[in-house]
Design an enzyme around this catalytic site. Structure first.
Site, mmCIF file in Angstrom:
data_model
loop_
_atom_site.group_PDB
_atom_site.id
_atom_site.type_symbol
_atom_site.label_atom_id
_atom_site.label_comp_id
_atom_site.label_asym_id
_atom_site.label_seq_id
_atom_site.Cartn_x
_atom_site.Cartn_y
_atom_site.Cartn_z
ATOM 1 N N CYS A 188 0.871 -1.178 0.000
ATOM 2 C CA CYS A 188 0.000 0.000 0.000
ATOM 3 C C CYS A 188 0.901 1.218 0.000
ATOM 4 O O CYS A 188 1.575 1.504 0.989
ATOM 5 C CB CYS A 188 -0.917 0.003 1.219
ATOM 6 S SG CYS A 188 -1.960 1.479 1.298
ATOM 7 N N ASN A 330 -6.035 18.435 19.298
ATOM 8 C CA ASN A 330 -5.149 18.742 18.180
ATOM 9 C C ASN A 330 -5.024 20.245 17.937
ATOM 10 O O ASN A 330 -3.932 20.744 17.637
ATOM 11 C CB ASN A 330 -5.659 18.055 16.914
ATOM 12 C CG ASN A 330 -4.722 18.198 15.734
ATOM 13 O OD1 ASN A 330 -3.551 17.834 15.802
ATOM 14 N ND2 ASN A 330 -5.227 18.742 14.636
ATOM 15 N N GLU A 346 -16.198 18.347 23.156
ATOM 16 C CA GLU A 346 -16.199 17.161 22.299
ATOM 17 C C GLU A 346 -17.336 16.243 22.728
ATOM 18 O O GLU A 346 -17.655 16.157 23.919
ATOM 19 C CB GLU A 346 -14.845 16.437 22.423
ATOM 20 C CG GLU A 346 -14.760 15.051 21.862
ATOM 21 C CD GLU A 346 -15.053 14.986 20.386
ATOM 22 O OE1 GLU A 346 -15.840 14.109 19.990
ATOM 23 O OE2 GLU A 346 -14.504 15.805 19.631
ATOM 24 N N CYS A 420 -14.327 18.520 6.524
ATOM 25 C CA CYS A 420 -14.018 17.346 5.708
ATOM 26 C C CYS A 420 -15.133 17.054 4.719
ATOM 27 O O CYS A 420 -15.169 15.985 4.110
ATOM 28 C CB CYS A 420 -13.751 16.121 6.592
ATOM 29 S SG CYS A 420 -15.121 15.691 7.685
#
Length: 463
Positions: A188, A330, A346, A420
């Site tokens: 991969c 992050n 979160e 995203c």
């Protein structure tokens, strides 16, 4: 390049209703020669055939291809290019020998620079189509190496009977394009080379196991300090099998976890925490994560993304900042190195615990982590009091619609939205604009080269 929105799947006809016969139904095995006009928002080629839109996998604008029909819908058909008669200048030979079948990467036939240019245009088109918005400044795309970048992956394990008959054979790899079947792989190229080289040995190890038919997948998580394997098994492993996995892990200096159920348990090394780590050197930080935690899998782009987000927020020493969908910190931790106080929120309690661990390990005392459902009205929550000067959003693919509807409660001067999914970013942008913000800057990020995923970052400023 021009892009066109894909048509939605048609509604099912009621029993006894007549079908639309305006267009003749193509033969699913039919092959045809067609000219590709443009790209869709799923980065598929678009052509016209018998008066209908035809979406063609493995095809690029300006090409003439021989294609095979794979599906017929009421308003559009689908096909796959089986031969490129006149290739486009942006076509390249896929670097991976499994690219034609493997669904892990579906854009290897497209030059990397063309890929990110296409994604940038998709972002801008979606913002205009669904958000009626255009950024005042288009940010240059964030790019990095297009191979060896991925730090997490899940390899499927399945025994399949060959079409020619005989005993079932082990298939070890990722799902095929448009199918739940697995592609058997020997390497991969988007995984680091050192791990990719171990794939044939991993397959051989599975084949030697007495409980091989009960191993469903192998998950790999690669930190900057170590690499971990998580073996998911549906029945208990024999002592002999466990011994084989331990020997393999020790020989290749891997952390080893067994996952018989929901939770994975570390088997090797026996000492030390169940953590891997990655660094954000610009901020002097090291973040730890469990192999099954959600993280940004492209460490190089993540560093550039965090830098861009902090820069766009323009954090001042007295700012109080809110980080929504904060994960294990992050963005929260880097923000804390610049701001007076940060609140990270979160939905997954375990990740907030991980975030607090990281804050403590890095000596940051100006952070509080909270677990909350951000799809509900949160404005009366204790953590939402006191106001915030700047806000960062990093939601899942479903976006942050409820947040956008309530964000005026905070009266923040700047909002940085890391996305995203450009469609939900555009939808949420419309909500933010209604609440007194304007789209100042936006740009794509090549977090997942050779895939159709479009990652982006946008800055909204209060008018």
């Amino acid at each position: 390049m021009r892009f066109k929105k894909s048509s939605p799947p048609p509604k099912k006809s009621r029993p006894g209703s007549s079908r639309n016969t305006d267009h003749p139904r193509p033969n699913p095995r039919e092959t045809l020669e067609i000219d590709i006009e443009q790209l869709s928002h799923e980065v598929r080629g678009i052509a016209r055939y018998r008066g209908k839109t035809l979406f063609v996998d493995n095809a690029l604008p300006g090409e003439k291809v021989k294609a095979r029909i794979t599906a017929s819908r009421a308003k559009f058909d689908e096909a796959v290019a089986i031969e490129i008669l006149e290739p486009a200048a942006i076509r390249q030979t896929p670097p991976c020998p499994h690219a034609a079948e493997c669904g892990g990467c579906s854009l290897q036939h497209m030059a990397p620079q063309a890929q990110i240019e296409a994604k940038q245009q998709i972002l801008l088109d979606q913002l205009q189509r669904f958000g009626k918005a255009a950024p005042e400044e288009v940010l240059p795309p964030l790019t990095g190496p297009d191979l060896g970048y991925r730090s997490k992956a899940r390899l499927g394990v399945r025994y399949v009977k060959p079409k020619s008959g005989g005993k079932p054979e082990l298939v070890f790899g990722f799902r095929e394009k448009g199918s739940n079947n697995l592609t058997d792989i020997s390497q991969c190229l988007v995984l680091p080379e050192a791990f990719s080289a171990l794939i044939p040995e991993l397959k051989q190890l599975v084949e030697r196991c007495n409980t091989r038919r009960h191993i469903s997948h192998i998950e790999v998580a690669i930190g900057e300090d170590a690499t971990a394997l998580v073996v998911r098994h549906l029945q208990p492993l024999t002592n002999e099998d466990r011994s084989q996995w331990l020997t393999f892990a020790q020989a290749h200096n891997l952390h080893l976890y067994f996952q018989p159920g929901e939770e994975a348990h570390k088997a090797w090394p026996e000492a030390g925490p169940e953590r891997l780590a990655y660094a954000l050197p610009e901020f002097g930080l090291t973040l730890q994560f469990h192999p099954q935690d959600f993280i940004q899998v492209n460490f190089g782009i993540n560093r550039k993304m965090v830098h861009a987000a902090i820069d766009l927020l323009d954090i001042q020493p007295e700012d109080r900042v809110l980080d929504l969908f904060c994960g294990l910190g992050n963005f929260t931790l880097p923000i804390a190195t610049r701001a007076r106080e940060v609140v990270g929120v979160e939905g997954i309690l375990e990740l907030t615990r991980r975030g607090q661990e990281n804050a403590t390990a890095n000596g940051l005392a100006n952070i509080q982590f909270q677990a909350a459902d951000l799809t509900a009205d949160f404005t009366r929550s204790p953590w939402a009091r006191g106001g915030f000067d700047k806000i960062l959003l990093d939601p899942p693919r479903t976006g942050a619609l409820e947040v956008a509807r309530n964000i005026g409660h905070f009266n923040a001067s700047r909002i940085v939205y890391v996305s995203c999914n450009p469609a939900t970013l555009a939808r949420d942008a419309a909500e933010l604009i209604q609440r007194g913000y304007h789209l100042s800057k936006a740009g794509a990020m090549d977090m997942f080269p050779h895939t159709t995923h479009v990652e982006s970052i946008a800055l909204f400023e209060r008018q």
